[in-house]
Design a protein around this motif. Structure first.
Motif, PDB file in Angstrom:
ATOM      1  N   LYS A 243       9.282  -3.592  -6.041  1.00  0.00           N
ATOM      2  CA  LYS A 243       8.019  -4.322  -6.168  1.00  0.00           C
ATOM      3  C   LYS A 243       7.617  -5.009  -4.872  1.00  0.00           C
ATOM      4  O   LYS A 243       6.428  -5.247  -4.618  1.00  0.00           O
ATOM      5  CB  LYS A 243       8.114  -5.346  -7.292  1.00  0.00           C
ATOM      6  N   ASN A 244       8.613  -5.320  -4.018  1.00  0.00           N
ATOM      7  CA  ASN A 244       8.336  -5.994  -2.754  1.00  0.00           C
ATOM      8  C   ASN A 244       8.073  -5.018  -1.616  1.00  0.00           C
ATOM      9  O   ASN A 244       7.783  -5.445  -0.494  1.00  0.00           O
ATOM     10  CB  ASN A 244       9.506  -6.919  -2.395  1.00  0.00           C
ATOM     11  N   ILE A 245       8.182  -3.728  -1.890  1.00  0.00           N
ATOM     12  CA  ILE A 245       7.823  -2.693  -0.920  1.00  0.00           C
ATOM     13  C   ILE A 245       6.416  -2.175  -1.232  1.00  0.00           C
ATOM     14  O   ILE A 245       5.592  -1.971  -0.344  1.00  0.00           O
ATOM     15  CB  ILE A 245       8.825  -1.525  -0.943  1.00  0.00           C
ATOM     16  N   THR A 246       6.143  -1.982  -2.509  1.00  0.00           N
ATOM     17  CA  THR A 246       4.853  -1.390  -2.892  1.00  0.00           C
ATOM     18  C   THR A 246       3.672  -2.322  -2.607  1.00  0.00           C
ATOM     19  O   THR A 246       2.595  -1.855  -2.237  1.00  0.00           O
ATOM     20  CB  THR A 246       4.846  -1.017  -4.385  1.00  0.00           C
ATOM     21  N   LEU A 247       3.877  -3.614  -2.769  1.00  0.00           N
ATOM     22  CA  LEU A 247       2.754  -4.546  -2.608  1.00  0.00           C
ATOM     23  C   LEU A 247       2.236  -4.622  -1.176  1.00  0.00           C
ATOM     24  O   LEU A 247       1.026  -4.493  -0.951  1.00  0.00           O
ATOM     25  CB  LEU A 247       3.125  -5.931  -3.124  1.00  0.00           C
ATOM     26  N   PRO A 248       3.103  -4.825  -0.157  1.00  0.00           N
ATOM     27  CA  PRO A 248       2.564  -4.879   1.210  1.00  0.00           C
ATOM     28  C   PRO A 248       1.908  -3.580   1.652  1.00  0.00           C
ATOM     29  O   PRO A 248       0.913  -3.600   2.380  1.00  0.00           O
ATOM     30  CB  PRO A 248       3.788  -5.227   2.066  1.00  0.00           C
ATOM     31  N   ILE A 249       2.442  -2.434   1.212  1.00  0.00           N
ATOM     32  CA  ILE A 249       1.824  -1.158   1.574  1.00  0.00           C
ATOM     33  C   ILE A 249       0.457  -1.037   0.914  1.00  0.00           C
ATOM     34  O   ILE A 249      -0.503  -0.572   1.531  1.00  0.00           O
ATOM     35  CB  ILE A 249       2.740   0.016   1.182  1.00  0.00           C
ATOM     36  N   ALA A 250       0.348  -1.485  -0.332  1.00  0.00           N
ATOM     37  CA  ALA A 250      -0.943  -1.450  -1.022  1.00  0.00           C
ATOM     38  C   ALA A 250      -1.965  -2.326  -0.305  1.00  0.00           C
ATOM     39  O   ALA A 250      -3.144  -1.956  -0.161  1.00  0.00           O
ATOM     40  CB  ALA A 250      -0.773  -1.910  -2.469  1.00  0.00           C
ATOM     41  N   LYS A 251      -1.532  -3.496   0.168  1.00  0.00           N
ATOM     42  CA  LYS A 251      -2.445  -4.388   0.893  1.00  0.00           C
ATOM     43  C   LYS A 251      -2.903  -3.763   2.204  1.00  0.00           C
ATOM     44  O   LYS A 251      -4.087  -3.867   2.583  1.00  0.00           O
ATOM     45  CB  LYS A 251      -1.759  -5.727   1.152  1.00  0.00           C
ATOM     46  N   MET A 252      -1.982  -3.122   2.920  1.00  0.00           N
ATOM     47  CA  MET A 252      -2.338  -2.454   4.171  1.00  0.00           C
ATOM     48  C   MET A 252      -3.306  -1.306   3.915  1.00  0.00           C
ATOM     49  O   MET A 252      -4.279  -1.108   4.652  1.00  0.00           O
ATOM     50  CB  MET A 252      -1.076  -1.929   4.861  1.00  0.00           C
TER      51      MET A 252
END
Length: 403
Positions: A243-252
């Motif tokens: 969950k802490n990998i998918t969120l920053p990539i989604a924001k980028m």
């Protein structure tokens, strides 16, 4: 049922079987090229579906000498082939495992799909064979379950059987919570929600219209950062949570797409459950679908990180469900960009009936951004370089789709 990587040119050249000292029945399907697969129970028949054509030299059936089965039936379905195993005894939980063996040019061995079936008395250790790999199915949810008589939660584990469903229902909710916290690749799960149950959920329906061309400018895109809140997703050896990998990539990815003129919505922007804490899988997944429908999106993209019991398995894969004429095209555009620009394995485009890509009305994909169980890829995915590059390439795939 989950079908794996699309490999239209692949052809099955042979189907073999063998039995070891523990009476484990092994079925080996030789394929000319990489092909995806799925395993499911149909009554007393175990089906191995391989996304490859049946070669003319492969017989329609084979006799088998095993306590588990007397024969194999190889059924040509056109674009795929089903190896049917009529069983003589009821299987127990985790009594069959499927995995792949890569093509070995040095020994001349082709790409192989392998299915091991264990009798009741056997204990499986994988001895005498390559380490088993549970099919690269996304970890769709590891969330704790909520007791709710109106919504039934049916988790299907890759190696479970239909015969075990009654026993599974007897497990207490507290036991389920403990089990779901054990993030092992042997528990790769797909959430299946009965239609009658889904009908009871709060469902938002969009206008059913979506655009598939004309460039990114003005397009409406919903991004779904997989997991979040009480649901960590897959967990790496160092405690890194999916969950802490998918969120920053989604924001980028959101930032890149908006710079190109798209209007982007996200199912979550922080570490939260989309529906709310302790929701059932049906509620949580429908809540994500509702975001895409609410804004009448042209596209829905769900971002995940994969995991496997084999720590050497790695690579990108993109899942789709063929509900429109554009889901596969979207998946191919994204997968092609990722596969061509990273030095990791290309696991291909795969068909799956996952809730968020099946239930939503617009074209949708679920992207598996490498394996958190692979130490090399775990190190990569924690770095900003990987996250920025992955976001950029997915954006390029989306842009090409709309071109």
């Amino acid at each position: 049922m989950l079908l794996g990587a699309v490999a239209q040119a692949a052809q099955i050249t042979d189907v073999k079987w063998g039995v070891n000292k523990a009476d484990v029945l092994r079925i080996v399907v030789d394929v000319t090229d990489t092909a995806g697969y799925a395993v499911d129970m149909e009554g007393d028949t175990l089906n191995l579906t391989v996304n490859a054509d049946k070669g003319a030299q492969v017989p329609h059936s084979k006799a088998v000498k095993s306590s588990l089965a007397d024969s194999l039936k190889i059924v040509d379905k056109g674009s795929y082939t089903v190896v049917r195993v009529p069983l003589k005894q009821r299987l127990l939980e985790k009594s069959y495992k499927a995995f792949v063996l890569k093509k070995d040019s040095a020994t001349g061995r082709p790409f192989r799909v392998v299915l091991d079936v264990m009798p009741r008395q056997a204990s499986y250790s994988g001895s005498g064979a390559a380490t088993t790999v549970v099919s690269n199915r996304p970890v769709v949810s590891n969330r704790p379950t909520k007791n709710n008589s109106s919504i039934k939660k049916n988790i299907v584990i890759k190696t479970s059987t239909a015969a075990d469903k009654k026993a599974d229902k007897k497990k207490s909710s507290s036991k389920n919570k403990n089990d779901n916290k054990k993030n092992t690749a042997a528990a790769k799960t797909e959430t299946k929600v009965n239609k009658s149950d889904a009908d009871k959920l709060a469902v938002i329906k969009g206008n059913g219209r979506f655009r598939t061309s004309g460039g990114l400018d003005g397009k409406i895109i919903t991004l779904d950062a997989g997991h979040g809140g009480s649901d960590p997703g897959a967990i790496g050896s160092d405690g890194t949570k999916e969950k802490n990998i998918t969120l920053p990539i989604a924001k980028m990815l959101k930032e890149i797409l908006e710079d190109k003129g798209a209007k982007v919505y996200m199912t979550r922007t922080t570490d939260v459950d989309v529906f709310g804490p302790n929701a059932s899988d049906a509620e949580e997944l429908q809540a994500r679908v509702n975001v895409g429908e609410k804004y009448n999106s042209d596209m829905f993209v769900s971002l995940h990180v994969n995991s496997s019991v084999n720590k050497n398995v790695g690579g990108f894969s993109t899942y789709y469900y063929p509900k429109t004429d554009n889901d596969l095209r979207l998946a191919k555009n994204i997968q092609n960009k990722l596969a061509a620009n990273f030095g990791v394995d290309d696991l291909g485009v795969r068909q799956a009936n996952f809730y968020v890509i099946k239930r939503i009305s617009m074209p949708a994909v679920l992207v598996e951004m490498c394996f958190i169980s692979n130490e090399k890829e775990l190190t990569l995915m924690k770095g900003q370089w990987f996250q920025k590059k992955t976001a950029r390439l997915i954006a390029e795939g989306i842009e090409k789709y709309f071109a």
